[in-house]
Design an enzyme around this catalytic site. Sequence first.
Site, PDB file in Angstrom:
ATOM      1  N   GLU A 437       6.429  70.409 141.090  1.00 55.45           N
ATOM      2  CA  GLU A 437       6.326  71.014 139.754  1.00 55.45           C
ATOM      3  C   GLU A 437       7.697  71.323 139.158  1.00 55.45           C
ATOM      4  O   GLU A 437       7.923  72.398 138.606  1.00 55.45           O
ATOM      5  CB  GLU A 437       5.440  72.268 139.792  1.00 55.45           C
TER       6      GLU A 437
HETATM    7  C1  LIG Z   1       4.443  67.293 148.722  1.00 56.84           C
HETATM    8  C2  LIG Z   1       4.615  66.827 147.329  1.00 56.84           C
HETATM    9  C3  LIG Z   1       3.546  66.878 146.454  1.00 56.84           C
HETATM   10  C4  LIG Z   1       3.666  66.377 145.156  1.00 56.84           C
HETATM   11  N1  LIG Z   1       2.588  66.320 144.341  1.00 56.84           N
HETATM   12  C5  LIG Z   1       2.687  65.651 143.154  1.00 56.84           C
HETATM   13  C6  LIG Z   1       1.551  65.399 142.348  1.00 56.84           C
HETATM   14  O1  LIG Z   1       0.443  65.804 142.675  1.00 56.84           O
HETATM   15  N2  LIG Z   1       1.704  64.692 141.211  1.00 56.84           N
HETATM   16  C7  LIG Z   1       2.921  64.230 140.806  1.00 56.84           C
HETATM   17  O2  LIG Z   1       3.010  63.593 139.782  1.00 56.84           O
HETATM   18  N3  LIG Z   1       4.047  64.477 141.538  1.00 56.84           N
HETATM   19  C8  LIG Z   1       3.945  65.174 142.697  1.00 56.84           C
HETATM   20  N4  LIG Z   1       5.066  65.412 143.457  1.00 56.84           N
HETATM   21  C9  LIG Z   1       6.334  64.977 142.962  1.00 56.84           C
HETATM   22  C10 LIG Z   1       7.286  66.088 142.718  1.00 56.84           C
HETATM   23  O3  LIG Z   1       6.895  66.829 141.633  1.00 56.84           O
HETATM   24  C11 LIG Z   1       8.598  65.292 142.634  1.00 56.84           C
HETATM   25  O4  LIG Z   1       8.972  65.081 143.928  1.00 56.84           O
HETATM   26  C12 LIG Z   1       9.662  65.923 141.989  1.00 56.84           C
HETATM   27  O5  LIG Z   1       9.454  65.692 140.699  1.00 56.84           O
HETATM   28  C13 LIG Z   1      11.062  65.384 142.392  1.00 56.84           C
HETATM   29  O6  LIG Z   1      11.192  63.999 142.420  1.00 56.84           O
HETATM   30  P1  LIG Z   1      12.026  63.347 143.638  1.00 56.84           P
HETATM   31  O7  LIG Z   1      11.479  63.917 144.900  1.00 56.84           O
HETATM   32  O8  LIG Z   1      12.003  61.904 143.475  1.00 56.84           O
HETATM   33  O9  LIG Z   1      13.483  63.922 143.471  1.00 56.84           O
HETATM   34  P2  LIG Z   1      14.608  63.438 142.467  1.00 56.84           P
HETATM   35  O10 LIG Z   1      14.112  63.501 141.067  1.00 56.84           O
HETATM   36  O11 LIG Z   1      15.181  62.169 142.942  1.00 56.84           O
HETATM   37  O12 LIG Z   1      15.676  64.574 142.625  1.00 56.84           O
HETATM   38  C14 LIG Z   1      16.589  64.651 143.715  1.00 56.84           C
HETATM   39  C15 LIG Z   1      17.428  65.907 143.536  1.00 56.84           C
HETATM   40  O13 LIG Z   1      18.212  65.798 142.372  1.00 56.84           O
HETATM   41  C16 LIG Z   1      18.018  66.892 141.544  1.00 56.84           C
HETATM   42  N5  LIG Z   1      18.147  66.462 140.169  1.00 56.84           N
HETATM   43  C17 LIG Z   1      17.538  65.422 139.554  1.00 56.84           C
HETATM   44  N6  LIG Z   1      17.941  65.329 138.281  1.00 56.84           N
HETATM   45  C18 LIG Z   1      18.818  66.323 138.071  1.00 56.84           C
HETATM   46  C19 LIG Z   1      19.561  66.784 136.960  1.00 56.84           C
HETATM   47  N7  LIG Z   1      19.526  66.193 135.786  1.00 56.84           N
HETATM   48  N8  LIG Z   1      20.347  67.855 137.118  1.00 56.84           N
HETATM   49  C20 LIG Z   1      20.419  68.485 138.304  1.00 56.84           C
HETATM   50  N9  LIG Z   1      19.739  68.107 139.384  1.00 56.84           N
HETATM   51  C21 LIG Z   1      18.949  67.045 139.274  1.00 56.84           C
HETATM   52  C22 LIG Z   1      16.610  67.394 141.889  1.00 56.84           C
HETATM   53  O14 LIG Z   1      16.474  68.790 141.605  1.00 56.84           O
HETATM   54  C23 LIG Z   1      16.563  67.139 143.370  1.00 56.84           C
HETATM   55  O15 LIG Z   1      17.154  68.204 144.049  1.00 56.84           O
HETATM   56  C24 LIG Z   1       4.928  65.905 144.738  1.00 56.84           C
HETATM   57  C25 LIG Z   1       6.013  65.876 145.628  1.00 56.84           C
HETATM   58  C26 LIG Z   1       5.870  66.325 146.910  1.00 56.84           C
HETATM   59  C27 LIG Z   1       7.043  66.245 147.829  1.00 56.84           C
END
Ligand SMILES: Cc1cc2nc3c(=O)[nH]c(=O)nc-3n(C[C@H](O)[C@H](O)[C@H](O)COP(=O)(O)OP(=O)(O)OC[C@H]3O[C@@H](n4cnc5c(N)ncnc54)[C@H](O)[C@@H]3O)c2cc1C
Length: 749
Positions: A437
Amino acid sequence: MSFRKDYLTRPIYKWAKGALPALSKTEAEAISAGDVHFEAELFSGKPDWSMLRDMKAPRLTADEQAFLDGPCREFCDMLNSWEIDHATADLPPEAWDFLRDKGFFGMIIPKEHGGLGFSAFAHSEVVRYISSHSIPGAVTVMVPNSLGPGELILQFGTDDQKSHWLPRLARGEELPAFGLTSEDAGSDASAMRDDGVVCRGTWNGEEVLGIRLNWAKRYITLSPVCTVLGLAFKLRDPDGLLGEEEDIGITCALVPTDLPGVETGRRHLPSGTMFQNGPTTGEDVFVPIDHIIGGPEYAGRGWMMLMSALAAGRGISLPSQSAAACAMAAHTTGAYARVRQQFGLPIGLFEGVQEPLARIAANAYAVDAGRRLTCAALDDGYKLAVISAIMKYHATTRMRESITDAMDVHSGKAVIDGPLNYLQPIYRSLPIGITVEGANIVTRNLIIFGQGAIRAHPHLLDEMQALGEPDPDESLEAFDKHFWRHVGHSTRTFFRAWWSAWTGRGAVPKKAGDVAWVYRRLSRWSAAFAVTADFAFLTLGGALKRREMLSARLGDALSEMFLLAAVLKRWEDEGRREEDLPLVEYCAEQAFERIGRALDETIANMPDRWVSWLLRPTLLPGSRSRGPKDRTATKVAMALYEPGAARDRLTAGLHRPDPQSGLGLLETAFRLVTEAEPLRKRLREVRKTPREARDAGILTETEFAQLARVDEAVSAVVAVDDFTPEELRGMYRDYSPNPANPIPREAAE
Ligand SMILES: Cc1cc2nc3c(=O)[nH]c(=O)nc-3n(C[C@H](O)[C@H](O)[C@H](O)COP(=O)(O)OP(=O)(O)OC[C@H]3O[C@@H](n4cnc5c(N)ncnc54)[C@H](O)[C@@H]3O)c2cc1C
């Protein structure tokens, strides 16, 4: 002709056009999808305390309380965390049936659509209660009641969609999942490649207008078992079947998972916490156009819809889960610190242990205070865009702090995993709350202040909208009006902030009693914050968005002020309890230290040195607040160590465990140890062991037996699990690696 407009405003207008980012249509829509609440008062520099104090404290109806006491307790009693995470990898089938039968999936769905129609507070209490026993259980209940797609249908669905989907979702006949995150796009949803093309296709034997979808999503909670996906994708209309626009943009649609081309079922292992989560793909899946949530007129408005739905869900799910974890840390660590002895003393009497205990107690108080205030505002009908982001970030961050503190105090007891370990399941799941989220770094650095400032600042959004007016004369006219109001507001705030910082005075509401000093200092910091934020806009303009570290610090200051306001509200709502005053004092001193540091570091890192020369003596004279005093920390730690009203309030509303479980054993030992305290005191006075005291007639046989029972109970708590090698091998049996390994060998080499 106006002198002010032509000679003063016009050049500033030109500068502002270059310095402030233009609001895109999507951004403007997303911003208008959320409301501001008390954070806007704090942002104004002159909070109206009556707004906070006049809000009704959230309460449960009799039906909601009965649901917590009945079905919630029964559901938790069906779940064994160890078995779910290490043996069955799922909730038991009867627990799934129970969730459907009792309406758990329809808590937010109004009664007229067959749901339970619960208030935000009741919804939150349910999530908090279940989270105190089982994270997989809580997540399973959370998702259908959060983003979706129930919330989206409720907010934007057509009448047909509401009458078709809501009763089925409420009864659990349809199980939803929400798919936004892609294989390629995480936090930056705009980069997703999942697409839908408007076309004609066959549906129930008829040719209809629809969308051909292709997607590859991952991390989707409930996707392995869902029957309907709320899918976010980029919609294109190359043949102009919907209108003139080709790239329509992010759109949300309902996609039944039994359609040809939909793949669900494989699972991820999210930090070893076995709720249903996995990838899903779709290849050339066709759905009619009226499967867009809200119908075709909502095509391309997906981002606004998501922001709006998040404004509700983000304020409830993770804050409630975090509140449960913070309360569990308080409940267990206070008790463990009392029953575990080292060097002849309960470890809770050592100052080194009191320090984390105090943090744990204060986090439990503040996070729950924030949760209650958020729920009260949601129940008053606000869509809390900024507050829900503040709560998401700070509740999960404080949960992590509390659980790692709890682990430190429990030491080996918490490190060794097994059915007796009541902290490991929460500890393992911490990164999930941090990531989902809105990953926390993004939430802190981009969302809370970055987007919150535009919403919560009293004038900024009006100025940006004025700059975006297409007609140049009207644009200048509107900018002139809002800009000079802004100048008037900022000037008054600057002098108030200076006066307050130098004299220690600030607005205090009537009858503030013992916490008048907290209101006074919070009023002072609100003014200092407003001035600092204005100087950040003035000197950095749109570049502030890229200066994420500055933006994060300003967000921290705003968030700390909000949480402290929530603490004050809670203290008043709970009847101004004398025994909770140390907690309020601790939270206040902690917040003032953090706010002062955040503003100090912001000012120190502003690119223009003159800002620092002006603001530091104006806003931050003298030395900085040093945080809670040691004696306050000890008092707060003792609130967890001693049974009593303060401890009961911090740990109320948690699931009562099976007496034979790890947690049940701890509760028994805590009760026995505290009941036996007079006997221990007698022994200390005479400097004898129990046996010596009995032989000397100082203890009766019954008292001696009571102490033996205490020792036995404590040994059972301190015990940890061990396994045979065969048992361990059985736990980690066959697994099938993902056949679609995405890294070709040559690329890896
Ligand atoms: C257990 C679990 C359940 C989930 N459930 C759902 C679901 O039901 N539906 C759904 O759609 N998604 C879901 N998600 C997805 C979750 O919301 C995403 O993982 C999240 O959006 C982050 O994407 P990513 O893991 O690819 O990280 P990335 O977006 O690759 O981010 C990597 C890091 O970079 C940081 N970052 C990225 N951009 C910036 C910026 N501009 N400035 C500063 N920092 C930045 C992030 O904070 C993070 O620390 C789930 C994820 C998990 C792990």
